[in-house]
Write a protein that holds these residues in place. Structure first.
Motif, PDB file in Angstrom:
ATOM      1  N   ASP A  46       6.050   4.228  -6.298  1.00 56.09           N
ATOM      2  CA  ASP A  46       5.262   5.528  -6.562  1.00 56.09           C
ATOM      3  C   ASP A  46       4.467   5.559  -7.554  1.00 56.09           C
ATOM      4  O   ASP A  46       3.338   5.988  -7.680  1.00 56.09           O
ATOM      5  CB  ASP A  46       6.702   6.388  -7.060  1.00 56.09           C
ATOM      6  CG  ASP A  46       6.113   7.827  -7.030  1.00 56.09           C
ATOM      7  OD1 ASP A  46       4.996   8.174  -6.874  1.00 56.09           O
ATOM      8  OD2 ASP A  46       7.034   8.747  -7.818  1.00 56.09           O
TER       9      ASP A  46
ATOM     10  N   LYS B  83       2.426   7.238  -2.882  1.00 52.98           N
ATOM     11  CA  LYS B  83       2.376   6.775  -1.485  1.00 52.98           C
ATOM     12  C   LYS B  83       3.676   6.359  -0.873  1.00 52.98           C
ATOM     13  O   LYS B  83       3.652   5.190  -0.800  1.00 52.98           O
ATOM     14  CB  LYS B  83       1.093   5.966  -1.112  1.00 52.98           C
ATOM     15  CG  LYS B  83       0.043   6.704  -1.319  1.00 52.98           C
ATOM     16  CD  LYS B  83      -1.294   5.929  -0.727  1.00 52.98           C
ATOM     17  CE  LYS B  83      -2.479   6.810  -0.952  1.00 52.98           C
ATOM     18  NZ  LYS B  83      -3.602   5.829  -1.179  1.00 52.98           N
ATOM     19  N   CYS B  84       4.673   7.167  -1.177  1.00 53.01           N
ATOM     20  CA  CYS B  84       5.987   6.852  -0.772  1.00 53.01           C
ATOM     21  C   CYS B  84       6.650   7.829   0.283  1.00 53.01           C
ATOM     22  O   CYS B  84       6.096   9.019  -0.091  1.00 53.01           O
ATOM     23  CB  CYS B  84       6.922   6.775  -1.984  1.00 53.01           C
ATOM     24  SG  CYS B  84       6.577   5.541  -3.116  1.00 53.01           S
TER      25      CYS B  84
ATOM     26  N   THR C  97       1.200   3.363  -6.544  1.00 46.91           N
ATOM     27  CA  THR C  97       0.190   3.829  -5.575  1.00 46.91           C
ATOM     28  C   THR C  97       0.070   5.379  -5.597  1.00 46.91           C
ATOM     29  O   THR C  97      -0.500   5.808  -4.560  1.00 46.91           O
ATOM     30  CB  THR C  97       0.947   3.513  -4.127  1.00 46.91           C
ATOM     31  OG1 THR C  97       2.197   4.341  -4.197  1.00 46.91           O
ATOM     32  CG2 THR C  97       1.196   2.165  -3.842  1.00 46.91           C
TER      33      THR C  97
ATOM     34  N   ARG D  43       0.854  -1.341   0.065  1.00 46.68           N
ATOM     35  CA  ARG D  43      -0.049  -0.074   0.080  1.00 46.68           C
ATOM     36  C   ARG D  43       0.898   1.086   0.104  1.00 46.68           C
ATOM     37  O   ARG D  43       0.474   2.116  -0.622  1.00 46.68           O
ATOM     38  CB  ARG D  43      -0.884   0.036   1.188  1.00 46.68           C
ATOM     39  CG  ARG D  43      -2.054  -1.079   1.092  1.00 46.68           C
ATOM     40  CD  ARG D  43      -2.717  -1.334   2.453  1.00 46.68           C
ATOM     41  NE  ARG D  43      -3.617  -0.257   2.651  1.00 46.68           N
ATOM     42  CZ  ARG D  43      -3.751   0.160   3.917  1.00 46.68           C
ATOM     43  NH1 ARG D  43      -3.605  -0.494   4.944  1.00 46.68           N
ATOM     44  NH2 ARG D  43      -4.497   1.162   4.145  1.00 46.68           N
ATOM     45  N   PHE D  44       2.040   1.239   0.617  1.00 40.85           N
ATOM     46  CA  PHE D  44       3.004   2.374   0.482  1.00 40.85           C
ATOM     47  C   PHE D  44       4.335   1.887   0.810  1.00 40.85           C
ATOM     48  O   PHE D  44       4.741   0.569   0.948  1.00 40.85           O
ATOM     49  CB  PHE D  44       2.699   3.536   1.314  1.00 40.85           C
ATOM     50  CG  PHE D  44       2.625   3.034   2.914  1.00 40.85           C
ATOM     51  CD1 PHE D  44       3.696   3.591   3.703  1.00 40.85           C
ATOM     52  CD2 PHE D  44       1.652   2.357   3.307  1.00 40.85           C
ATOM     53  CE1 PHE D  44       3.816   3.369   5.019  1.00 40.85           C
ATOM     54  CE2 PHE D  44       1.604   1.911   4.898  1.00 40.85           C
ATOM     55  CZ  PHE D  44       2.766   2.619   5.802  1.00 40.85           C
TER      56      PHE D  44
END
Length: 191
Positions: free
Chosen positions: A119, A125-126, A122, A95-96
């Motif tokens: 990156d 979401k990093c 998602t 998810r991240f």
């Protein structure tokens, strides 16, 4: 508060057995079909800190994946196109991602690749875990053009992981929430 190696070592003096190195415990099919909350991107030279960070995420209710945790992906001499495909699928199942910014990870050929995969899959979401190397200037990593675009992740004993001043769980909720009532009470009490 920024998380450093010394803080992780104080919190987790010995790495839990579940984070000890072991090869090929699970099949590649097992790891590519499972969902994870966070992929901890790090240099293999920083594996003990990655293991401690994984334990901290687990304590906060997140399901971490560390590449050598369940497979023999840590042996880079065995890395080939098929294994890279397996790793890419695992990355897409997360998810991240948290990139542990150290001098070792910045020189790695794999860490930037992992960051790019997550990156893209998602929608950004990093997060960057500020340098774990206690000897580095805390903002040195920002000079690296691709690391400077991601938000920092820090940790607060009352609120857990923070992105800026926002609790990470407000952005990405943990798969195994623990003590949510206590965390909500802490937030209300703090306000």
């Amino acid at each position: 508060m920024r998380i450093t190696s010394s803080i992780l070592r104080q919190t987790y003096p010995s790495v839990s057995d579940r984070y000890q190195l072991y090869e090929g415990l699970f099949s590649e099919q097992d790891i590519t079909t499972q969902r994870y909350d966070v992929f901890i991107s790090h240099s293999y030279y920083d594996k003990e800190d990655a293991a401690r960070l994984g334990q901290l995420f687990e304590d906060e209710g997140y399901i971490p994946f560390i590449d050598w945790q369940k497979t023999d992906l840590q042996d880079r001499s065995k890395m080939d196109a098929d294994r890279a495909k397996v790793l890419r699928q695992v990355l897409k199942n997360c998810r991240f991602l948290v990139f542990i910014a150290t001098s070792n990870s910045e020189e790695s050929v794999w860490c930037p690749w992992e960051l790019g995969i997550v990156d893209a899959s998602t929608n950004g979401k990093c997060f960057i875990m500020p340098p774990l190397d206690d000897y580095l200037d805390s903002d040195d990593y920002k000079e690296n053009e691709y690391l400077g675009i991601y938000k920092e992740l820090s940790f607060d004993s009352k609120f857990g992981f923070l992105v800026g001043n926002i609790p990470l769980e407000d952005i990405i909720s943990p798969s195994n929430p623990k003590d949510l009532v206590q965390k909500m009470f802490n937030r209300i009490q703090f306000m």
